[in-house]
Enzyme design. Structure first.
Site, PDB file in Angstrom:
ATOM      1  N   PHE A   1      18.307  31.793 -27.941  1.00 61.17           N
ATOM      2  CA  PHE A   1      19.666  31.232 -27.894  1.00 61.17           C
ATOM      3  C   PHE A   1      20.393  31.855 -26.719  1.00 61.17           C
ATOM      4  CE2 PHE A   1      24.187  31.010 -28.495  1.00 61.17           C
ATOM      5  CZ  PHE A   1      24.361  29.674 -28.801  1.00 61.17           C
TER       6      PHE A   1
ATOM      7  N   ASP B   1      19.562  39.088 -21.487  1.00 58.95           N
ATOM      8  CA  ASP B   1      20.775  38.520 -22.089  1.00 58.95           C
ATOM      9  C   ASP B   1      21.189  39.446 -23.227  1.00 58.95           C
ATOM     10  OD1 ASP B   1      22.694  37.207 -23.547  1.00 58.95           O
ATOM     11  OD2 ASP B   1      21.688  35.255 -23.532  1.00 58.95           O
TER      12      ASP B   1
ATOM     13  N   LYS C   1      30.801  38.388 -25.006  1.00 63.29           N
ATOM     14  CA  LYS C   1      31.264  38.764 -26.352  1.00 63.29           C
ATOM     15  C   LYS C   1      32.061  40.088 -26.375  1.00 63.29           C
ATOM     16  CE  LYS C   1      28.438  35.636 -28.927  1.00 63.29           C
ATOM     17  NZ  LYS C   1      27.063  35.203 -28.818  1.00 63.29           N
TER      18      LYS C   1
END
Ligand SMILES: *Cc1c(COP(=O)(O)O)cnc(C)c1O
Length: 446
Positions: free
Chosen positions: A168, A254, A295
């Site tokens: 994802f 990531d 985030k």
């Protein structure tokens, strides 16, 4: 021709009268009213738990009826520092009253300071600031391809990036082009070419493709969060890094969900080293060629993302090749520095590691007594409990609804898996209270 005002009149006359009168009289709307509003006027691109939150502080959130909950999602790990952290919100307020946005057409007096701060913090030469996680990933893909053509000498438009099953990385058209999730892809094609997918946690599968001459990068999550907290073997990430190095391929991490202390180290690729700053000198650290952050880099108060790389890679970016109106704005810069300060000041790395061990120990013991819990896995405070039922059953969802009723908010991910990821400012006492709630709820679940 109807004016905008006329159209509004027509619109309002057809608007749900009950809710309208409530809105106009400025009375408080109930959770049900607010859910109805979202259902009627918002695109249905999410399926939220039926709880409407109106306040947050630290590890707690409150719904509009005033019921208090432990937050065990932390906005998908964006609020690692806890809700409405005063230092981060303070930085936001101060800067909001001074200067918010100049665009990159001009310099501003915060960006350079932030760039120095974040590159020293993570140990890279340069940063490229963006806003959302998906933009960070897109940015990394673009840099990687350009590096492949200009530095590695791959023929233009032939570059391939290796990605992993069940990844994802966000929701843009290019990113979903290499997703394994049918819902994320179906009817959104045509897709972007140039990606090769191999099994996660399988170094042999990677070894088979990585030596092909057109491979320019490997894009990897150190732990697959959305896929259900898939933790690879300890040798997987160092193995990916080594294979990249051997084959002159960029290792792109990531860490949008796993980074910023979530997994008990500053970055998940840091392994278990104890330092809280850039940890290049630690044996367990496998430094990526590109690091993508999002985030929690802003503590959840403002969208901030970043791609970090050393000069050799970042210098392929020149004026006009990439950009973003909001990327690197002074508000984002101040917020991100405050958010990263909090990680150090409050020992969030150490806390996440300690509480994570307690959580997994308690849940593993509990799993032995429960028919419903088969497995607990994770690292630091990114954990998941696997529910013993078919992935398409509603059991995990129903348990989450029961947890909500008992004062704890978590969300199923991939059917029968429940992710547990509280803010990292939680105390040990609070964590035990939460484990009590989880055990009681699942034990009583019929
Ligand atoms: C959330 C997430 C993204 C996307 O971030 P957005 O801010 O939602 O675009 C990318 N990669 C990973 C690993 C994520 O968890």
């Amino acid at each position: 021709m109807a004016t905008l005002r006329d159209e509004c009149k027509v619109y309002y006359s057809t608007f749900n009268h009950e809710i309208m009168s409530l809105t106009l009289s400025n009375q408080e709307l109930s959770s049900q009213d607010l859910i109805k509003l979202e259902d009627k006027h918002g695109a249905h691109n999410y399926h939220p738990l039926p709880v409407v939150l109106s306040k947050g502080e630290g590890v707690y959130v409150w719904d509009v009826e005033g019921k208090k909950y432990f937050d065990f999602l932390s906005a998908y790990s964006a609020v690692n520092q806890g809700h409405c952290h005063p230092k981060i919100v303070g930085a936001l307020k101060d800067q909001a009253e001074t200067l918010t946005l100049t665009s990159r057409a001009f310099y501003n007096d915060v960006l350079g300071i932030y760039e120095q701060y974040i590159t020293e913090y993570f140990g890279f030469d340069k940063v490229l600031p963006m806003n959302t996680g998906a933009e960070g990933v897109e940015t990394a893909i673009k840099i990687c391809r350009k590096w492949g053509y200009e530095k590695k000498g791959v023929p233009e438009n032939q570059g391939q990036i290796v990605v992993f099953d069940q990844n994802f990385h966000g929701r843009t058209t290019t990113i979903i082009s290499f997703s394994s999730d049918m819902d994320a892809r179906k009817n959104f094609g045509p897709f972007t070419h140039g990606f090769v997918k191999v099994a996660y946690n399988d170094l042999e599968a990677l070894r088979e493709v990585i030596s092909q001459p057109n491979i320019v990068g490997v894009l990897v999550e150190p732990i697959q969060g959305e896929a259900g907290v898939n933790v690879p073997n300890d040798d997987f990430i160092p193995g990916v890094a080594a294979l990249c190095k051997e084959n002159n391929v960029l290792f792109i991490a990531d860490e949008i969900q796993t980074g910023i202390a979530r997994t008990g180290s500053l970055l998940s690729v840091c392994g278990n080293c104890n330092c809280s700053k850039s940890c290049e000198r630690q044996d367990t650290y496998t430094k990526p060629d590109m690091l993508i952050l999002g985030k929690a880099i802003s503590g959840g108060v403002y969208p901030v993302s970043a791609v970090l790389a050393d000069n050799e890679v970042m210098e392929v970016i020149t004026p006009g090749t990439h950009g973003s109106t909001f990327g690197g704005n002074p508000l984002a810069a101040k917020v991100a520095m405050a958010a990263l300060d909090v990680v150090n000041d409050e020992g969030l790395i150490q806390n996440a590691r300690k509480l994570g061990e307690i959580f997994r120990e308690r849940m593993t013991k509990f799993a032995e007594t429960s028919d419903l819990v088969t497995l607990v896995r994770g690292k630091g405070l990114l954990n998941a409990v696997v529910i013993n039922d078919h992935p398409s059953s509603s059991t995990a969802w129903d348990i989450c609804v029961a947890l909500k009723d008992n004062g704890l908010l978590a969300k199923p991910t991939h059917g029968n898996i429940i992710r547990f990821a509280p803010p990292l400012v939680m105390t040990e006492e609070q964590l035990h209270e939460c484990c009590d709630i989880i055990e009681k709820t699942i034990s009583e679940f019929a």
